[in-house]
Design a protein around this motif. Sequence first.
Motif, short mmCIF file in Angstrom:
data_model
loop_
_atom_site.label_atom_id
_atom_site.label_comp_id
_atom_site.label_asym_id
_atom_site.label_seq_id
_atom_site.Cartn_x
_atom_site.Cartn_y
_atom_site.Cartn_z
N LEU A 61 0.83 -1.20 0.00
CA LEU A 61 0.00 0.00 0.00
C LEU A 61 0.87 1.26 0.00
O LEU A 61 0.61 2.21 -0.75
N ILE A 62 1.90 1.27 0.83
CA ILE A 62 2.80 2.43 0.91
C ILE A 62 3.49 2.67 -0.43
O ILE A 62 3.57 3.81 -0.92
N TYR A 63 3.97 1.60 -1.04
CA TYR A 63 4.69 1.71 -2.31
C TYR A 63 3.75 2.19 -3.43
O TYR A 63 4.09 3.08 -4.22
N PHE A 64 2.57 1.59 -3.49
CA PHE A 64 1.59 1.95 -4.51
C PHE A 64 1.15 3.41 -4.34
O PHE A 64 1.06 4.17 -5.32
N ARG A 65 0.89 3.80 -3.11
CA ARG A 65 0.47 5.18 -2.85
C ARG A 65 1.58 6.16 -3.23
O ARG A 65 1.30 7.24 -3.77
N LYS A 66 2.83 5.81 -2.95
CA LYS A 66 3.96 6.67 -3.29
C LYS A 66 4.00 6.94 -4.80
O LYS A 66 4.19 8.08 -5.24
N LYS A 67 3.80 5.90 -5.59
CA LYS A 67 3.82 6.06 -7.05
C LYS A 67 2.63 6.88 -7.53
O LYS A 67 2.74 7.67 -8.48
N MET A 68 1.48 6.71 -6.88
CA MET A 68 0.30 7.48 -7.26
C MET A 68 0.51 8.96 -6.94
O MET A 68 0.15 9.83 -7.73
N VAL A 69 1.08 9.23 -5.77
CA VAL A 69 1.33 10.61 -5.37
C VAL A 69 2.30 11.29 -6.34
O VAL A 69 2.15 12.47 -6.68
N GLU A 70 3.31 10.56 -6.78
CA GLU A 70 4.27 11.11 -7.74
C GLU A 70 3.59 11.52 -9.03
O GLU A 70 3.95 12.53 -9.64
N GLU A 71 2.60 10.75 -9.46
CA GLU A 71 1.88 11.06 -10.70
C GLU A 71 0.91 12.22 -10.49
O GLU A 71 0.80 13.11 -11.35
N LYS A 78 -4.64 12.04 5.27
CA LYS A 78 -5.13 10.81 5.89
C LYS A 78 -4.12 9.68 5.70
O LYS A 78 -3.45 9.60 4.67
N ARG A 79 -4.06 8.81 6.66
CA ARG A 79 -3.15 7.67 6.58
C ARG A 79 -3.87 6.45 6.02
O ARG A 79 -5.10 6.38 5.99
N GLY A 80 -3.08 5.50 5.57
CA GLY A 80 -3.62 4.22 5.15
C GLY A 80 -4.50 4.26 3.92
O GLY A 80 -4.35 5.10 3.04
N TYR A 81 -5.47 3.34 3.90
CA TYR A 81 -6.32 3.15 2.72
C TYR A 81 -7.20 4.37 2.45
O TYR A 81 -7.45 4.73 1.30
N ALA A 82 -7.66 5.03 3.51
CA ALA A 82 -8.51 6.22 3.33
C ALA A 82 -7.76 7.31 2.57
O ALA A 82 -8.33 7.98 1.71
N GLY A 83 -6.48 7.46 2.88
CA GLY A 83 -5.68 8.44 2.17
C GLY A 83 -5.47 8.05 0.72
O GLY A 83 -5.47 8.91 -0.17
N LEU A 84 -5.30 6.76 0.47
CA LEU A 84 -5.14 6.27 -0.90
C LEU A 84 -6.37 6.61 -1.75
O LEU A 84 -6.24 7.04 -2.90
N THR A 101 -7.01 10.47 -17.73
CA THR A 101 -6.96 9.78 -16.44
C THR A 101 -6.48 8.34 -16.63
O THR A 101 -5.67 7.83 -15.84
N GLU A 102 -6.97 7.69 -17.66
CA GLU A 102 -6.54 6.32 -17.95
C GLU A 102 -5.04 6.26 -18.22
O GLU A 102 -4.34 5.39 -17.69
N GLN A 103 -4.54 7.18 -19.01
CA GLN A 103 -3.11 7.20 -19.34
C GLN A 103 -2.25 7.45 -18.10
O GLN A 103 -1.18 6.85 -17.94
N SER A 104 -2.72 8.33 -17.22
CA SER A 104 -2.00 8.59 -15.98
C SER A 104 -1.92 7.34 -15.12
O SER A 104 -0.87 7.02 -14.54
N THR A 105 -3.02 6.61 -15.05
CA THR A 105 -3.05 5.39 -14.23
C THR A 105 -2.16 4.31 -14.83
O THR A 105 -1.49 3.56 -14.10
N VAL A 106 -2.13 4.20 -16.15
CA VAL A 106 -1.23 3.24 -16.80
C VAL A 106 0.22 3.55 -16.45
O VAL A 106 1.02 2.65 -16.17
N ARG A 107 0.58 4.82 -16.43
CA ARG A 107 1.95 5.20 -16.05
C ARG A 107 2.26 4.79 -14.61
O ARG A 107 3.38 4.36 -14.30
N ILE A 108 1.27 4.93 -13.73
CA ILE A 108 1.46 4.50 -12.34
C ILE A 108 1.74 3.01 -12.28
O ILE A 108 2.66 2.55 -11.59
N LEU A 109 0.94 2.23 -12.98
CA LEU A 109 1.12 0.77 -12.99
C LEU A 109 2.49 0.39 -13.56
O LEU A 109 3.16 -0.51 -13.04
N GLN A 110 2.91 1.07 -14.62
CA GLN A 110 4.21 0.78 -15.21
C GLN A 110 5.34 1.09 -14.23
O GLN A 110 6.34 0.36 -14.18
#
Length: 265
Positions: A61-71, A78-84, A101-110
Amino acid sequence: MEAPAMLHAPSLPVSSRSPLERHDRSGGNRRFRVACSPVRSQAIDMSKSEYKPGIFDDLLLIYFRKKMVEEVGWDSEKRGYAGLIEVANHLMMKGKSNLETEQSTVRILQSLFPPFLLILFKMLIAPIGGGRIASMMVARATALSCQWLVGPCSVNSVDLPDGSSRTSGVFVDRCKYLEESKCIGICINTCKLPTQTFFKECMGVPLHMEPNFSDYSCQFNFGNLPPSPAIDKALQEPCLAICPNASRRRELGGRSGDIDQCPKV
């Protein structure tokens, strides 16, 4: 959004629950809108599926959220899942269109994987056996590594266009991401569409995701191409009556034709 760990996973129990209706892929215009009018009530009496995350889940969760925040360029207090979920909402609001939005999310997954891993998987693994091995691998990896994001899930059998079947499906009992976001727009634009695109374009594995907005379950069909947006039933659904974006619009008021719609969808 699914971020499976591409590791050799132990075999998982196979659910006997059958996938939902299948569609063959056909051409169509990718432009569409997800209407967010509360034309029905989605009050669900089912109790929440129990899944207790462990240390590994917390790290994911921490790693995934970090990549999402960068994008997105923004983070929630908020902490945890609520913040995500708040960051995911900002991701959708930031996009000028559904496609952006779709393209941004694909970049996060990559960004979750070393670039060479995705390239090698698509070149060396995806073609084996006409994609059979790859689709079964990613199904098991998804079921193992994504319960922190979507909740309890299991591998099940998928019907293929040629009439055969294989255990390359994943059934999510009750998607936590949809349940917590309360928004079909977020489900479609930051999960379903970009995840389908990511697996097909970046890993060479077709995927058709079939979310059920009545009971919050979701069927992943690895090895099957998604239908065109024009005939994809999930894209024609109105948003949930409890959608916070639609509720916010109703509170602000406005023209009768627009106030019930989620912004940007």
